[in-house]
Every structure is written in C-alpha cells, then in structure tokens.
Design an enzyme around this catalytic site. Structure first.
Site, mmCIF file in Angstrom:
data_model
loop_
_atom_site.group_PDB
_atom_site.id
_atom_site.type_symbol
_atom_site.label_atom_id
_atom_site.label_comp_id
_atom_site.label_asym_id
_atom_site.label_seq_id
_atom_site.Cartn_x
_atom_site.Cartn_y
_atom_site.Cartn_z
ATOM 1 N N ASP A 11 0.877 -1.182 0.000
ATOM 2 C CA ASP A 11 0.000 0.000 0.000
ATOM 3 C C ASP A 11 0.909 1.225 0.000
ATOM 4 O OD1 ASP A 11 -2.484 1.517 0.380
ATOM 5 O OD2 ASP A 11 -1.768 1.887 2.408
ATOM 6 N N GLU A 153 -2.299 8.214 8.645
ATOM 7 C CA GLU A 153 -0.863 7.874 8.682
ATOM 8 C C GLU A 153 -0.215 8.320 9.990
ATOM 9 O OE1 GLU A 153 1.484 6.271 6.600
ATOM 10 O OE2 GLU A 153 -0.287 5.500 5.563
ATOM 11 N N CYS A 185 -11.034 3.142 0.009
ATOM 12 C CA CYS A 185 -9.613 3.400 0.287
ATOM 13 C C CYS A 185 -9.269 2.554 1.496
ATOM 14 C CB CYS A 185 -9.389 4.879 0.589
ATOM 15 S SG CYS A 185 -7.744 5.252 1.241
HETATM 16 N N1 DGL Z 1 -4.740 3.153 0.898
HETATM 17 C C1 DGL Z 1 -4.855 3.838 -0.344
HETATM 18 C C2 DGL Z 1 -6.078 3.470 -1.120
HETATM 19 O O1 DGL Z 1 -6.641 2.443 -0.845
HETATM 20 C C3 DGL Z 1 -4.232 5.071 -0.350
HETATM 21 C C4 DGL Z 1 -4.346 6.292 -0.509
HETATM 22 C C5 DGL Z 1 -3.292 7.296 -0.790
HETATM 23 O O2 DGL Z 1 -2.112 7.011 -0.630
HETATM 24 O O3 DGL Z 1 -3.709 8.367 -1.196
HETATM 25 O O4 DGL Z 1 -6.514 4.135 -2.014
#
Ligand code: DGL
Length: 272
Positions: A11, A153, A185
């Site tokens: 990720d 984060e 997300c």
């Molecule tokens: N965890 C990500 C997603 O599922 C991340 C988002 C990001 O880094 O903007 O979209």
C-alpha cells in the site's frame, strides 16, 4: 517450499494493514511481507504513470523476497496499476481492490450510496467500469476526503481534523438520504468507529477487506499454495519511510509491536 513463501502485500502507507489483518485472521499460518510506501504517501493526488512506477518497483522488491502472490492492498494503486502489473508480470498472481459498489447496490434500500475514495481512484478506468457494471440505477455520491489519508498515517483516528474531514464528506451525503457508505480506500476502515458515530445506525458501512482476504485464500487453495504449517506465520514490515514512526503507528492500528525494516528508493522504480 513455495507454500512457506510469504504473501506480499503493499500500500502507499498503513492502509493495507486493514487488509493484512483480515488475511491474518483468515489464514493465521501464512507468512506475510508488508510494504508501506511511506516515502511516497499519499498516492491519491499523484499521476497514474507515477503510481504505476512505484507499484512496479514494489512488486519487483516483493518478488525478490519470494512472495508467492501479490495483494495490491490499495485502491489507488489498483486503479492506476493493476492492469499494468498483470501485463508486466504475466506469471504472477495479483489480487487488487475495487470500490465495493456491487455489494452496496445489492443492499441499499434508498437507492443512494456514498463512496469515499481518493482522486486517482475516482479518475481511473476501474471505477468507471465498476459503476457501469454494477450501479444499476442506484445514485452514487463521491467524496475524496482530502487529507484523511495523512491523518490516519499519523495515527489520528479520532481527533478534530479527522472528524471534520469525515463530517464534511458525510453530512451532504446523509442529506441526500444515503443508507450505505463504501470505503474505497484501504486507510478508511481504521476510522470506521468514527464514521459510525457520524452516520448513526441507519447507514451501513462497507469495508471490502474481508472479501479480498477470502479471494486470496481461494487463489492459494486453487494453486495448492497454502502454508500447511500449524504455527502462526511471521510478518515482516517494510517501509520506504521512517521505521520508528511506522513501528508506533502499527502499534496503534493493529495493537502489535512488529519489527520494521526501512529501505530507500534508488529511483521511482527501484528499491535499494
Ligand atoms: N490506501 C490507499 C487506497 O486504498 C491510499 C491512498 C493514498 O495514498 O492516497 O486508495
């Protein structure tokens, strides 16, 4: 030997841990290697080509660590790079994320559904195709929750800034009478308690992570690749950011103290 090899999960940051915890709960014996690209988080506002480069670099790295399957535990990277990854690594099995519009459409009574995801996810062809295939006349209301990934984060799961971002996204959707919210997300499942406080009991929140974990299990079983060991698997955490801060956020999000290894990017496609 292949069976003992780890499941590779990645990720842009800690979001994929919401998928990792489901994989671990479903398949406790599996070894897992998790890569969080904190050096580049957030992915959401970045151009697609750049996210493809990062995803390719991370995939090469995970394969060099003998990953037997790669889970793109990031909706943004899946939207930007999953097709590209499958073309670039035709022999590798990938499991990606897509916004859970299908189950939401099946469940909604009001015919109105909210979707929370990043700008890149909404712009990608994957989202367009999910809507075309599954929306079936149901009205979808999107919001990018600008800044929410960064709050998560830093472990801010309940503070004022996080609450404000979510209220700004969800109140207008509630005025439109949504009864279902899709978390598009992988960072967002960590704020489900706060989301539920804001939307109340009448709105269902859909986290696709358990379904993704089941899909990983199906593929491993079909390929005869499940780890037959009865002991708990080992988890290796890798970050392209600062190991110390990632270690403490893992403690907040998963309640475990894991060792975290830090690596730096040589360029956008290669990790040292
Ligand atoms: N965890 C990500 C997603 O599922 C991340 C988002 C990001 O880094 O903007 O979209």
């Amino acid at each position: 030997m292949m069976n003992m090899n780890p499941i590779g999960v990645f990720d842009s940051g800690v979001g994929g841990l919401s998928v990792l915890r489901e994989i671990q709960a479903l398949m406790p014996s599996e070894n897992i290697i998790y890569f969080g690209d904190q050096g580049h988080v957030p992915y959401g506002p970045r151009p697609m080509e750049q996210i493809q480069d990062f995803s390719e670099g991370i995939t090469r790295y995970l394969l060099a660590q003998h990953a037997k399957i790669i889970v793109v535990a990031c909706n943004t990277a899946s939207a930007a790079a999953l097709t590209y990854l499958r073309q670039t690594f035709p022999d590798v099995q990938f499991v990606g994320m897509e916004p859970a519009v299908k189950p939401a459409v099946e469940k909604t009574q009001t015919g109105k559904v909210g979707v929370l995801a990043t700008p890149a996810t909404f712009q990608g062809a994957l989202y367009v195709s999910v809507v075309e295939r599954f929306a079936n006349g149901v009205e979808l209301f999107q919001d990018t929750c600008s800044g929410l990934v960064q709050q998560i984060e830093t472990g801010n799961l309940n503070g004022d800034e996080t609450r404000k971002i979510l209220e700004d996204a969800l109140y207008p959707m509630m005025e439109k009478n949504i009864d279902t919210v899709v978390l598009g997300c992988t960072h967002y499942p960590f704020v489900i308690p706060l989301i539920e406080k804001i939307v109340g009991e009448k709105v269902r929140v859909i986290d696709p992570a358990p379904a993704v974990a089941k899909q990983v299990k199906r593929l491993l079983e079909a390929g005869g690749m499940m780890n037959q060991d009865k002991q708990d698997g080992k988890i290796r955490f890798i970050t392209s950011g600062k190991a110390d801060s990632v270690r403490s956020i893992i403690k907040v999000l998963l309640g475990v103290t894991g060792d975290v290894e830090a690596f730096t990017w040589k360029n956008d496609r290669e990790i040292q």
